[in-house]
Design a protein around this motif. Structure first.
Motif, PDB file in Angstrom:
ATOM      1  N   ARG A   1       0.815  -1.214   0.000  1.00  0.00           N
ATOM      2  CA  ARG A   1       0.000   0.000   0.000  1.00  0.00           C
ATOM      3  C   ARG A   1       0.854   1.273   0.000  1.00  0.00           C
ATOM      4  NH1 ARG A   1      -5.272   1.056   1.248  1.00  0.00           N
ATOM      5  NH2 ARG A   1      -5.572  -1.151   1.748  1.00  0.00           N
ATOM      6  N   LEU A   2       1.904   1.298   0.802  1.00  0.00           N
ATOM      7  CA  LEU A   2       2.686   2.522   0.990  1.00  0.00           C
ATOM      8  C   LEU A   2       3.993   2.529   0.201  1.00  0.00           C
ATOM      9  CD1 LEU A   2       2.316   2.934   4.873  1.00  0.00           C
ATOM     10  CD2 LEU A   2       0.981   4.068   3.089  1.00  0.00           C
ATOM     11  N   GLY A   3       4.534   1.366  -0.074  1.00  0.00           N
ATOM     12  CA  GLY A   3       5.883   1.285  -0.629  1.00  0.00           C
ATOM     13  C   GLY A   3       6.914   1.248   0.493  1.00  0.00           C
ATOM     14  N   THR A   4       8.082   0.740   0.174  1.00  0.00           N
ATOM     15  CA  THR A   4       9.113   0.582   1.198  1.00  0.00           C
ATOM     16  C   THR A   4       9.543   1.912   1.791  1.00  0.00           C
ATOM     17  OG1 THR A   4       9.924  -1.409   0.082  1.00  0.00           O
ATOM     18  CG2 THR A   4      11.404  -0.373   1.670  1.00  0.00           C
ATOM     19  N   GLY A   5       9.718   2.929   0.965  1.00  0.00           N
ATOM     20  CA  GLY A   5      10.203   4.222   1.447  1.00  0.00           C
ATOM     21  C   GLY A   5       9.284   4.858   2.470  1.00  0.00           C
ATOM     22  N   LYS A   6       7.992   4.958   2.136  1.00  0.00           N
ATOM     23  CA  LYS A   6       7.037   5.591   3.052  1.00  0.00           C
ATOM     24  C   LYS A   6       6.859   4.774   4.330  1.00  0.00           C
ATOM     25  CE  LYS A   6       4.269   8.175  -0.319  1.00  0.00           C
ATOM     26  NZ  LYS A   6       2.919   8.333  -0.922  1.00  0.00           N
ATOM     27  N   LEU A   7       6.822   3.436   4.177  1.00  0.00           N
ATOM     28  CA  LEU A   7       6.659   2.604   5.361  1.00  0.00           C
ATOM     29  C   LEU A   7       7.865   2.735   6.291  1.00  0.00           C
ATOM     30  CD1 LEU A   7       5.177   0.503   7.017  1.00  0.00           C
ATOM     31  CD2 LEU A   7       6.195  -1.288   5.580  1.00  0.00           C
ATOM     32  N   THR A   8       9.060   2.779   5.714  1.00  0.00           N
ATOM     33  CA  THR A   8      10.260   2.947   6.533  1.00  0.00           C
ATOM     34  C   THR A   8      10.257   4.302   7.219  1.00  0.00           C
ATOM     35  OG1 THR A   8      11.509   1.532   5.011  1.00  0.00           O
ATOM     36  CG2 THR A   8      12.785   2.909   6.513  1.00  0.00           C
ATOM     37  N   LEU A   9       9.869   5.348   6.492  1.00  0.00           N
ATOM     38  CA  LEU A   9       9.780   6.689   7.073  1.00  0.00           C
ATOM     39  C   LEU A   9       8.799   6.718   8.236  1.00  0.00           C
ATOM     40  CD1 LEU A   9      10.284   9.770   7.061  1.00  0.00           C
ATOM     41  CD2 LEU A   9       8.503   9.954   5.300  1.00  0.00           C
ATOM     42  N   PHE A  10       7.623   6.144   8.041  1.00  0.00           N
ATOM     43  CA  PHE A  10       6.607   6.141   9.093  1.00  0.00           C
ATOM     44  C   PHE A  10       7.072   5.321  10.299  1.00  0.00           C
ATOM     45  CE2 PHE A  10       2.847   4.051  10.996  1.00  0.00           C
ATOM     46  CZ  PHE A  10       2.198   5.180  11.473  1.00  0.00           C
ATOM     47  N   SER A  11       7.685   4.165  10.043  1.00  0.00           N
ATOM     48  CA  SER A  11       8.106   3.280  11.128  1.00  0.00           C
ATOM     49  C   SER A  11       9.228   3.893  11.954  1.00  0.00           C
ATOM     50  CB  SER A  11       8.556   1.937  10.551  1.00  0.00           C
ATOM     51  OG  SER A  11       7.499   1.319   9.850  1.00  0.00           O
ATOM     52  N   VAL A  12      10.218   4.480  11.286  1.00  0.00           N
ATOM     53  CA  VAL A  12      11.318   5.116  12.013  1.00  0.00           C
ATOM     54  C   VAL A  12      10.803   6.323  12.792  1.00  0.00           C
ATOM     55  CG1 VAL A  12      13.548   6.275  11.790  1.00  0.00           C
ATOM     56  CG2 VAL A  12      13.048   4.277  10.391  1.00  0.00           C
ATOM     57  N   SER A  13       9.822   7.024  12.246  1.00  0.00           N
ATOM     58  CA  SER A  13       9.214   8.137  12.985  1.00  0.00           C
ATOM     59  C   SER A  13       8.568   7.644  14.275  1.00  0.00           C
ATOM     60  CB  SER A  13       8.170   8.841  12.111  1.00  0.00           C
ATOM     61  OG  SER A  13       8.754   9.393  10.950  1.00  0.00           O
ATOM     62  N   LEU A  14       7.896   6.487  14.197  1.00  0.00           N
ATOM     63  CA  LEU A  14       7.291   5.906  15.406  1.00  0.00           C
ATOM     64  C   LEU A  14       8.349   5.600  16.462  1.00  0.00           C
ATOM     65  CD1 LEU A  14       4.559   3.293  14.359  1.00  0.00           C
ATOM     66  CD2 LEU A  14       4.233   5.427  15.598  1.00  0.00           C
ATOM     67  N   THR A  15       9.442   4.973  16.034  1.00  0.00           N
ATOM     68  CA  THR A  15      10.483   4.624  17.002  1.00  0.00           C
ATOM     69  C   THR A  15      11.150   5.873  17.567  1.00  0.00           C
ATOM     70  OG1 THR A  15      12.203   4.387  15.297  1.00  0.00           O
ATOM     71  CG2 THR A  15      10.913   2.437  15.834  1.00  0.00           C
ATOM     72  N   ALA A  16      11.335   6.898  16.741  1.00  0.00           N
ATOM     73  CA  ALA A  16      11.950   8.139  17.219  1.00  0.00           C
ATOM     74  C   ALA A  16      11.072   8.801  18.279  1.00  0.00           C
ATOM     75  CB  ALA A  16      12.180   9.097  16.049  1.00  0.00           C
ATOM     76  N   ILE A  17       9.760   8.842  18.022  1.00  0.00           N
ATOM     77  CA  ILE A  17       8.826   9.429  18.984  1.00  0.00           C
ATOM     78  C   ILE A  17       8.836   8.631  20.292  1.00  0.00           C
ATOM     79  CG2 ILE A  17       6.378   9.848  19.454  1.00  0.00           C
ATOM     80  CD1 ILE A  17       6.075  10.419  16.423  1.00  0.00           C
ATOM     81  N   ALA A  18       8.821   7.286  20.162  1.00  0.00           N
ATOM     82  CA  ALA A  18       8.809   6.435  21.349  1.00  0.00           C
ATOM     83  C   ALA A  18      10.076   6.624  22.176  1.00  0.00           C
ATOM     84  CB  ALA A  18       8.659   4.967  20.934  1.00  0.00           C
ATOM     85  N   LEU A  19      11.227   6.658  21.513  1.00  0.00           N
ATOM     86  CA  LEU A  19      12.492   6.817  22.231  1.00  0.00           C
ATOM     87  C   LEU A  19      12.597   8.192  22.883  1.00  0.00           C
ATOM     88  CD1 LEU A  19      14.829   5.078  19.657  1.00  0.00           C
ATOM     89  CD2 LEU A  19      14.285   4.246  21.945  1.00  0.00           C
ATOM     90  N   PHE A  20      12.096   9.222  22.210  1.00  0.00           N
ATOM     91  CA  PHE A  20      12.096  10.554  22.813  1.00  0.00           C
ATOM     92  C   PHE A  20      11.170  10.577  24.025  1.00  0.00           C
ATOM     93  CE2 PHE A  20      10.946  15.080  23.167  1.00  0.00           C
ATOM     94  CZ  PHE A  20      12.226  15.622  23.239  1.00  0.00           C
ATOM     95  N   GLY A  21      10.050   9.842  23.930  1.00  0.00           N
ATOM     96  CA  GLY A  21       9.156   9.715  25.077  1.00  0.00           C
ATOM     97  C   GLY A  21       9.833   9.023  26.246  1.00  0.00           C
ATOM     98  N   PHE A  22      10.625   7.986  25.964  1.00  0.00           N
ATOM     99  CA  PHE A  22      11.409   7.323  27.016  1.00  0.00           C
ATOM    100  C   PHE A  22      12.312   8.329  27.715  1.00  0.00           C
ATOM    101  CE2 PHE A  22       9.852   3.362  25.708  1.00  0.00           C
ATOM    102  CZ  PHE A  22      10.440   2.317  26.400  1.00  0.00           C
ATOM    103  N   SER A  23      12.898   9.243  26.916  1.00  0.00           N
ATOM    104  CA  SER A  23      13.854  10.204  27.482  1.00  0.00           C
ATOM    105  C   SER A  23      13.187  11.219  28.396  1.00  0.00           C
ATOM    106  CB  SER A  23      14.582  10.934  26.352  1.00  0.00           C
ATOM    107  OG  SER A  23      13.759  11.906  25.732  1.00  0.00           O
ATOM    108  N   LEU A  24      11.860  11.355  28.311  1.00  0.00           N
ATOM    109  CA  LEU A  24      11.123  12.306  29.158  1.00  0.00           C
ATOM    110  C   LEU A  24      10.401  11.614  30.308  1.00  0.00           C
ATOM    111  CD1 LEU A  24       9.488  14.518  26.358  1.00  0.00           C
ATOM    112  CD2 LEU A  24      11.573  15.002  27.655  1.00  0.00           C
ATOM    113  N   SER A  25      10.425  10.282  30.318  1.00  0.00           N
ATOM    114  CA  SER A  25       9.574   9.531  31.234  1.00  0.00           C
ATOM    115  C   SER A  25      10.169   9.404  32.638  1.00  0.00           C
ATOM    116  CB  SER A  25       9.307   8.133  30.662  1.00  0.00           C
ATOM    117  OG  SER A  25       8.531   7.384  31.561  1.00  0.00           O
ATOM    118  N   HIS A  26       9.273   9.482  33.619  1.00  0.00           N
ATOM    119  CA  HIS A  26       9.613   9.188  35.012  1.00  0.00           C
ATOM    120  C   HIS A  26       8.548   8.273  35.618  1.00  0.00           C
ATOM    121  CE1 HIS A  26      12.815  12.243  35.218  1.00  0.00           C
ATOM    122  NE2 HIS A  26      12.019  12.956  34.426  1.00  0.00           N
TER     123      HIS A  26
END
Length: 394
Positions: A65-90
């Motif tokens: 549906r999305l192609g490899t490029g868009k899916l990779t972009l979306f997936s890495v964005s998810l991991t980046a957001i999650a990891l940044f959330g880890f960095s703010l979490s207490h």
């Protein structure tokens, strides 16, 4: 353009490996700060694994549906957001919540990039790709350790890795036009495949999945319980045993680099068989000898033997089952592999806790036998299919 995309994919796999071992490295500090039980890391790890399995299963449809490029972009964005959330979490509950997008993003990008490399690049690059993942997995705990020692907080380790991931997101965003040139061709192939019989009716699918399950169960079990076996059965001190297990993982990483070179002259099935043979020698050395040198060599040989197997099996997917089926099968194979990684090591740990840790190398040999049988079963089934279609074998 192919070279540019390959560099991006290598960078993506280093980035993909970075957070994989960070939780274990950070957990003693997280546990103390948040007053959590030792087992608390297990729930976070299980949530990440569950998300990874789910997104791997769905990755075939998402690639179409999305192609490899868009899916990779979306997936890495998810991991980046999650990891940044880890960095703010207490808060432990927030860590568990953020583990969901971290797992979903990691599984989708893993399957998508493995499929792309299997279709468009040689076996050499598939081996090197997974070697680069090892570089990231090795560097992640180092980053966390430096962050705790020099910056004073575990959150800063996750923040550094999230910044690296954000940089990758920007690179992927600007590289989208390069990915689009491959999307229409692959989409047409998968549409044609979708109109034919189910992929589960392809000869060799069952044993191929069993091969992925048994290999990942073996690799993770070897790493998880190796130190315990060395300490309790061989009398090695805990510090030395931990260092030897790190050499096991180093053997996998370095082995994949050299197997990338060997793949120019040897086929994927040949590399798989040679890896299985080396694992067998390593496990037998652990059983037969108590001397320090033989135990160390045995553990390193198991790592070196593991090195070519997973990349070679992934790269064989289009050859075994057709390029038109690759995107759907790659995600399912990755999901089965993650199930093996998640389920079998703790299950075998319970078995060894009940009977005895001396079972460790014996269980590795049993998993090896299961993997070898399934691998040859797959090869024969595919050869029969090709022969029936073309009148020739492979």
């Amino acid at each position: 353009m192919m070279t540019v995309l390959l560099i991006i994919i290598y960078f993506a796999f280093v980035s993909l490996g970075l957070p994989d071992a960070m939780l274990g490295a950070a957990w003693p500090t997280i546990r103390t700060e948040l007053a959590l039980p030792m087992a608390g890391a297990g729930l976070i790890s299980m949530i990440i694994s569950g998300g990874t399995i789910l997104s791997s299963v769905l990755s075939g449809r998402l690639i179409d549906r999305l192609g490899t490029g868009k899916l990779t972009l979306f997936s890495v964005s998810l991991t980046a957001i999650a990891l940044f959330g880890f960095s703010l979490s207490h808060d432990y509950r927030l860590l568990c919540l953020l583990a969901i997008p971290l797992g979903l993003g990691a599984g989708a990008v893993d399957a998508a990039l493995n499929n792309f490399v299997a279709l468009h690049y040689s076996a050499r690059h598939m081996n090197w790709l997974h070697s680069f993942w090892g570089v990231g997995a090795t560097a992640g705990p180092v980053i966390m350790s430096l962050a705790i020692m020099n910056l004073g907080r575990w959150q800063n380790g996750y923040r550094i890795v999230s910044i690296i991931q954000i940089g990758l997101v920007l690179v992927l965003l600007f590289s989208l036009p390069a990915w689009r040139s491959f999307q229409s061709e692959q989409a047409e192939k998968t549409r044609m495949a979708a109109n034919r019989a189910s992929i589960w009716k392809l000869p060799g699918i069952g044993p191929a999945m069993l091969g992925f399950f048994s290999y990942c169960a073996l690799e993770t079990t070897a790493g998880l319980w190796g130190a315990s076996y060395l300490v309790q059965v061989k009398g090695v001190t805990a510090g030395i045993a931990a260092g030897w297990v790190s050499l096991y993982y180093l053997g996998i990483t370095i082995g994949r680099f050299f197997n990338g070179i060997l793949s120019v002259r040897f086929s994927n099935p040949g590399l798989i068989r040679s890896g299985q043979f080396i694992i067998g020698i390593g496990a037998i050395l652990l059983i037969l000898f108590d001397q320090t040198a033989f135990n160390l060599i045995g553990l390193i040989l198991i790592g070196l033997g593991c090195a070519p197997i997973f990349p070679s099996m992934l790269h064989e997917t289009p050859t075994r089952f057709g390029a038109e089926n690759s995107s759907r099968l790659m995600g399912i194979q990755m999901a089965v592999a993650y199930v093996g990684t998640t389920v079998m090591p703790p299950a075998l740990g319970l078995l060894m806790g009940w009977i005895g840790i001396f079972l460790y190398p014996i269980l590795l040999l049993l998993l090896l036998a299961l993997m070898a049988i399934s691998s040859e079963w797959t090869r024969v089934a595919v050869a029969r299919r090709v022969k029936s279609q073309t009148g020739t074998g492979i």
